[in-house]
Design a protein around this motif. Sequence first.
Motif, short mmCIF file in Angstrom:
data_model
loop_
_atom_site.label_atom_id
_atom_site.label_comp_id
_atom_site.label_asym_id
_atom_site.label_seq_id
_atom_site.Cartn_x
_atom_site.Cartn_y
_atom_site.Cartn_z
N MET A 40 0.82 -1.21 0.00
CA MET A 40 0.00 0.00 0.00
C MET A 40 0.86 1.26 0.00
O MET A 40 0.62 2.21 -0.75
N ALA A 41 1.88 1.28 0.86
CA ALA A 41 2.75 2.44 0.94
C ALA A 41 3.50 2.66 -0.36
O ALA A 41 3.73 3.81 -0.77
N GLY A 80 -3.15 2.28 -2.50
CA GLY A 80 -2.12 3.23 -2.10
C GLY A 80 -1.98 4.39 -3.07
O GLY A 80 -1.78 5.54 -2.67
N SER A 139 -1.38 6.39 3.94
CA SER A 139 -0.59 5.16 3.77
C SER A 139 0.58 5.08 4.73
O SER A 139 0.97 3.98 5.15
#
Length: 863
Positions: A248-249, A643, A651
């Motif tokens: 996600m990040a 993300g 995030s």
Amino acid sequence: MAKESKPVGGGASGVSAVKHGGGHQPYIPADKIVPEFTWAAVLVGAVLGIIFGASSLYLVLKVGMTVSASIPVAVLSITLFRVFSKIFKVRQATILENNIVQTTGSAGESIAFGVGVTMPAVMILGFDMELTRVMIVSILGGALGILMMIPLRRAFIVKQHETLKYPEGTACADVLIIGETGGSSAKTVFSGFGVAFVYQFLMEGLRLWKDTVERPLDFFKGATPAIEISPALLGVGYIIGTRTACIMAAGGFLSAFVLAPMIRFFGDGLASSLGPATKLISSMDAGEIRNNYILFIGAGAVAAGGIISLCRAMPLIVSSILSGLRDMRDAISGGKGAAPRTDRDLPLKVVFIGSMALVALIGWWLGSSPEAAVLGGGEGGFWPFARTYLLAPGLIVLFGFLFVTVSSRLTGEIGSSSNPISGMTIATLLLTCLLFLILGWQTREHSLLALSIAAVVCIAASNGGTTSQDLKTGYLVGATPKYQQLAILVGATSSALVIGGVLLVLNQNNTVYSMKNLPQPQVALDMAEIRTHRQETPPGTQKPLFVWYAEDDNAQGVPSGKYLVDERGVVCYFVDPGINGKLTRRDDGAEVRKFNAPTARLMAMITKGILTQKLPWALVALGVCIAVVMELCGVSALPFAVGVYLPLSSSTPILVGGLVRYVVDRRAKKKGDLQASELDSEMSSGVLLSTGYIAGGTIASVIIAFVFLVEPIKEQAGLWQYRKAPAAEAISFDAQCAALTRSEVGEGASQNELEREFSAIKIMNEKLLPNFALVREGMKLTVPGEKEKDVEKDQTLGEWAAAHGEKPSTILDLNANRIGSPAALPAGTIMELPQRDSPALAAFGVLAALLLATGIFAKKEEA
């Protein structure tokens, strides 16, 4: 976007493997009768369901995901009944009563997810988000999902017991079984709840520190590192695990540090705006670049990721449908002998009649709704009748049964965490909108109808998956299925009755009524038509005004959005909603915290884009390609796409939680405290503390939202928000802002940093201007509404406004050209300064350190 982001492991204690392996032997034998469906269990479950439903709704509006409520509800149920037993000297609750509590309570989370990803889209498309619509959609969708899943129970839960593991349901059964022998895991949940509740109250209620830290990079235009200081998102990151949090990040880093700077680099030299934006890229900040370009790229990526998830599951989908149909046929044609207690469902006759009644109610509701007029509700003949009362219910039955079946089966295979409910909703919305496009149904009312269909299907599919997990838990502990089915119907209905009010309050608390830079229609409004609209009274005023929604490309030349106009057609307020709004400060400079509602915005974008055929398809196609590339690289596209779609600030705390989980798991492996299979256990101390973080932080925010509906309380809370700085001498407003800017950023600051700080200080303190602006005798001042009043003597605007019962800021906004610049600020005038980043980062560091210490040093808990 899935309801959660990663499947959890199986039983935390290994109880399930021992008790339920081979020939199935439930914990409570079928021939043993113990208290189960009691009023106390149902009531406690309904209350906990409402609480966790509100918590889940807050979370889904923030980041588009929720976490399962079954485990924390089960833990809290065991603890609460033990406490009640000691206090009131009554018997302890049985395992089956605790199972009824978690079954009833789990419905709140699934209802909240379905509502949160669809209903705000109604408002984004320019309709009022009515309480009645939210409640009806929630009740009908929730009940339909439960009833449609009941005939599938024997196929998925009984016949495929060894094949479909239902990880969350199995883990919950372990919690209930361990709870029979005592334990203390609830202490960790309550500790996390208390810490997060106090933290959120100090941050959001008293405004003692920032909730988001961000700092644009001067040397890398367009890039803005940011982090939201949120205990709930930190807990989410820990629960979903390191890999998913990092994926996600990575999507967030792509949007913040690749796409945004790239757009800024190539767009800086453009002499005109580049669609869909109407502003020069060189004058945009990172947020404007995201809203005008990156959101469409992220929407394409999320839609593609959801559809890819569905395609991957296609073999399971086909086998699920065939298996479900076969089992329904067998159930209908089977013998009528008495079934054991653990195999008694609600009668198929009740399920069928109930489903038909719900479909009829859906048809009646849609047929009597405002959008029915454009479908031909007032015309004669079969086709107008059919398209009004039969088409929409038919689509709901078709997609509903399909995706309830898919959701129930996929939940057993991969868990609720990876169940692509959002992908199913997107598919429903795409197919419905394409059908409407073929039929030529392209009005605003048709978009509302399409969203209503998708919302009912989404909630039904979400509740179908939750019901199947609960029935798996019941199958393992020896519950009576029909009592569980009744319990989750009660839980779904009670949560549905409340969730709409919570949604409206969260939106209203963060709505901004602005009088700054108001556009005025270039073409006179049709007041005869507008007078038929509802009226709304802005906070702090007495006079109701008419609501007017400006649509895209309107003849009046006014940007799209919600406005309040008076009897003459003069725009008096721009109303920026709390969900998916753009204004982060009120006119008096006070900060507000907006909800991104990423999935709801995606739903609105798809609906509007297809029906109006104005979606920027090139940007959407870029997002689709990003999702395909990630899949080809062996990375799950959906969390990465989420993300990209979310702001980076959402995030980064999830990433921090994932990294804390990584350290905890690495240390556990080294010490040999946990087996590899146990690292995902939902009974570990870190996961339980994270559950408390999520519940405490989100529930505090919901309570604050209700309290802040009282304007005086909100204003008093805002007094704590900023640092103060008095003027040493009489000085002009701009000169004092410049002096404070230099003292804040220091001598070595860049020009961009100076401009940003100066702008922030000026916006925060503009409310001072009315107090020192001078008005002269004989001057006419416009007041809200359509009146003008005379100034009787020379005085400050603050004095004049106080004498006439008006707000100085309102009068200044309405008369800015007449009044001109204010006089010098007197010595000692208090100005406000932005909060520093360091207290917020320090507070967040304490939360992360506590989570790390709990995960490393606390022993694995038992319920």
